[in-house]
Design an enzyme around this catalytic site. Sequence first.
Site, PDB file in Angstrom:
ATOM      1  CG  HIS A  80      -2.098  -0.954   1.005  1.00 57.20           C
ATOM      2  ND1 HIS A  80      -3.383  -0.652   1.387  1.00 57.20           N
ATOM      3  CD2 HIS A  80      -2.156  -2.194   0.446  1.00 57.20           C
ATOM      4  CE1 HIS A  80      -4.182  -1.668   1.091  1.00 57.20           C
ATOM      5  NE2 HIS A  80      -3.447  -2.615   0.526  1.00 57.20           N
TER       6      HIS A  80
ATOM      7  CG  HIS B  57      -4.989 -11.763  -2.342  1.00 57.56           C
ATOM      8  ND1 HIS B  57      -6.180 -11.463  -2.953  1.00 57.56           N
ATOM      9  CD2 HIS B  57      -4.521 -10.579  -1.859  1.00 57.56           C
ATOM     10  CE1 HIS B  57      -6.420 -10.170  -2.860  1.00 57.56           C
ATOM     11  NE2 HIS B  57      -5.416  -9.615  -2.195  1.00 57.56           N
TER      12      HIS B  57
END
Length: 731
Positions: free
Chosen positions: A86, A249
């Site tokens: 992020h 993920h």
Amino acid sequence: MNEETIKPRKRWITDWWPNKLNLKVLRQNCETSNPYGRDYDYISEIKSLDVDAVIRDLKELMKTPQDWWPADFGHYGPLFIRLSWHSAGSYRIHDGRGGARNGSIRFSPRINWPDNIGLDKAIRLLWPLKKKYGKKLSWADLIILAGTVALEDMGVEIAGFSLGREDIYEPDESPDWGAEEQMLSGKKRFKEGTLEKPYAATEMGLIYVNPEGPGGNPDPKGSAEEIRLAFARMGMNDEETVALIAGGHAFGKCHGAGPGKHLGPDPASSSLEQMGLGWSYGYKTGKGPHAYTSGLEVIWSSTPTKFGLQYLQFLFKYEWELERSPDGKHQWVAKDAPEIVPDPYDPQKRHKPRMLTADLALRFDPVYAQIAQRFLKNPKEFENTFAKAWFKLTHRDMGPKSCYMGPYVPKEEFIWQDPLPPRGYELIDAEDIKDLKKKLLESGLSIPQLVYTAWSSAASYRHSDRRGGANGGRIRLHPMNQWEVNHPEHLQKILPVYEEIQRSFNELQESRGTGKKVSIADLIVLGGCAAVEEAARRAGYNVEVPFSPGRVDAREEHIDVEFYKEIEPFADGFRNYFKDPTSFDEGDVYTTPEYFLVDRAQLLTLTVPEMTVLIGGLRVLGATYRYEPHGVLTDHPGVLTNEFFVHLLDMGVEWKQADPHRYLFRGYDRKTGSQRWTATRADLIFGHHEELRAVAEVYAADDGKEKFVLDFVEAWNKVMNLDRFDLKMPS
């Protein structure tokens, strides 16, 4: 309480005049804001950093749970991966802003975005290491290193890592993070199936896309469309996109243990005693098994602290059924799967695999599905692609490879690093430079042409991601040679002149056996410098414009074509160019030519005086789009005088609107009524805006003539060398 006891809120100037052009972005992160002082050189500090010791400390930290913020699955690695992702993932190609290079995720607005809930804790978990290494290790480097080391610790063979990111100490207050009045406001950034520029995230407060689907609608195919667009806006192709999602993920989980109504305010809005930590969660313990970030409760893999194929295997193996998280958000459960996913805190519990709508996009989009299934069959290809995509994600705003530092910089050079061929020849010397200046001035090219071409080449640089600039001479090559603002039709006639001068010089040096050559990239800049010197001489000033040879010529194979197509300017106030003068709204300053002038100046790292003096100089030099007279407020174009400012501030001239869009204006003599000048908004703003006028007055004054020339030369030299990292980086 009566009316007299209510104290009104004190107002900032911007509250009274919200549509006033704000110049603060040109004053941000000055040397006085850095607590280490003016002499601090982070790049030099890195040389004495023991990187391997930092890596060892990180690996130990990741497996040492803290009571105040427990680690899912006993490992902080997934949290650090999310922090790194992020930090880097807010990058967008259209202006190069966002990204990881300055550690700005620590500040508003990014630390307060809903997509970053919990990352304030990740940063605090890293504080012991930042405290230990101090000025030798920036937050920006530590944040990216933490995620990269986490990947390595959990089984990924990483592609490499570079140090060299310098911290800022105040937030980026650019208004281009979004115009929405609230976070997660839906699809307002979409217009006619595309995403409003320069944004990459589909909603304010997100990094990429809404994980529930478009606007919260659980539509995997619609999510795939958003993902493709958002990732492309961040410079990622389909293969890199699938690898990043599937690889990222493979680790960790989403958090949505209970209702979102218990979530407290963001860090900036939280109470003083929380000491900068935000999003306190008033549900049960509010942490560990009761934590809340996205409101989704999803674990993708049965080995969430180990890299592997399980995410992809589960994605295609099971049938997925829509369900609601404990917070009522859309997510998917593998209805035909056994409970094979471990609980992060209770070793006796198991869960079914779960996915996000954005995950199912990789299965239901035919292109993504084909790539994902290929990765399933070729695990090593998947790991290599993920590792390279991660390296790109976390390094793409660092500039060319010459800016990379440390023992783990990969040998491979990537197209997104704007590679350049090595210089295999000797540099020209002072006598050569003098001779070449003479040839350039006698070449038939005018002062406006020489200046405009040099500016077009050098001012393509943007410091946000250290891309563009004069080194490489990319203005010669596709697609920059087709940018409208670069005068493609003129370049076809101008470039052969430089090529002939180069050929003649290089052949002469070869016959003499000197080993010297000159590049077109150097000649373009040298031509501009020679023109500025000549223009100053015509104004009565003998100045030498600094010139540092050493630029090389890129070849077409060195060009990241799709990137440079995407970043073609639609506005450049320095050249008085605005692609569509009908497109802006004068009632919204952030759509106007004058705003985009300031925006461009910020990307060029210019101060308010530097921006001002460059505008005044470029105008009197006649270096305007299509060499039109707009803003050339002198009867002697090509002479470096302060007449732009003198005539702009002349009270004997009255300015009047000249088109229905209020882009073009005409200046009339107040006595005779005859027209004297034409100018655009990007010109008149220097007489209208009180801060800009104050600087313009310095240069318009009778004693400002020489200062104007000297300041213009200094600012010109700065822009010509913004991308000369070969001169700036330590050996």
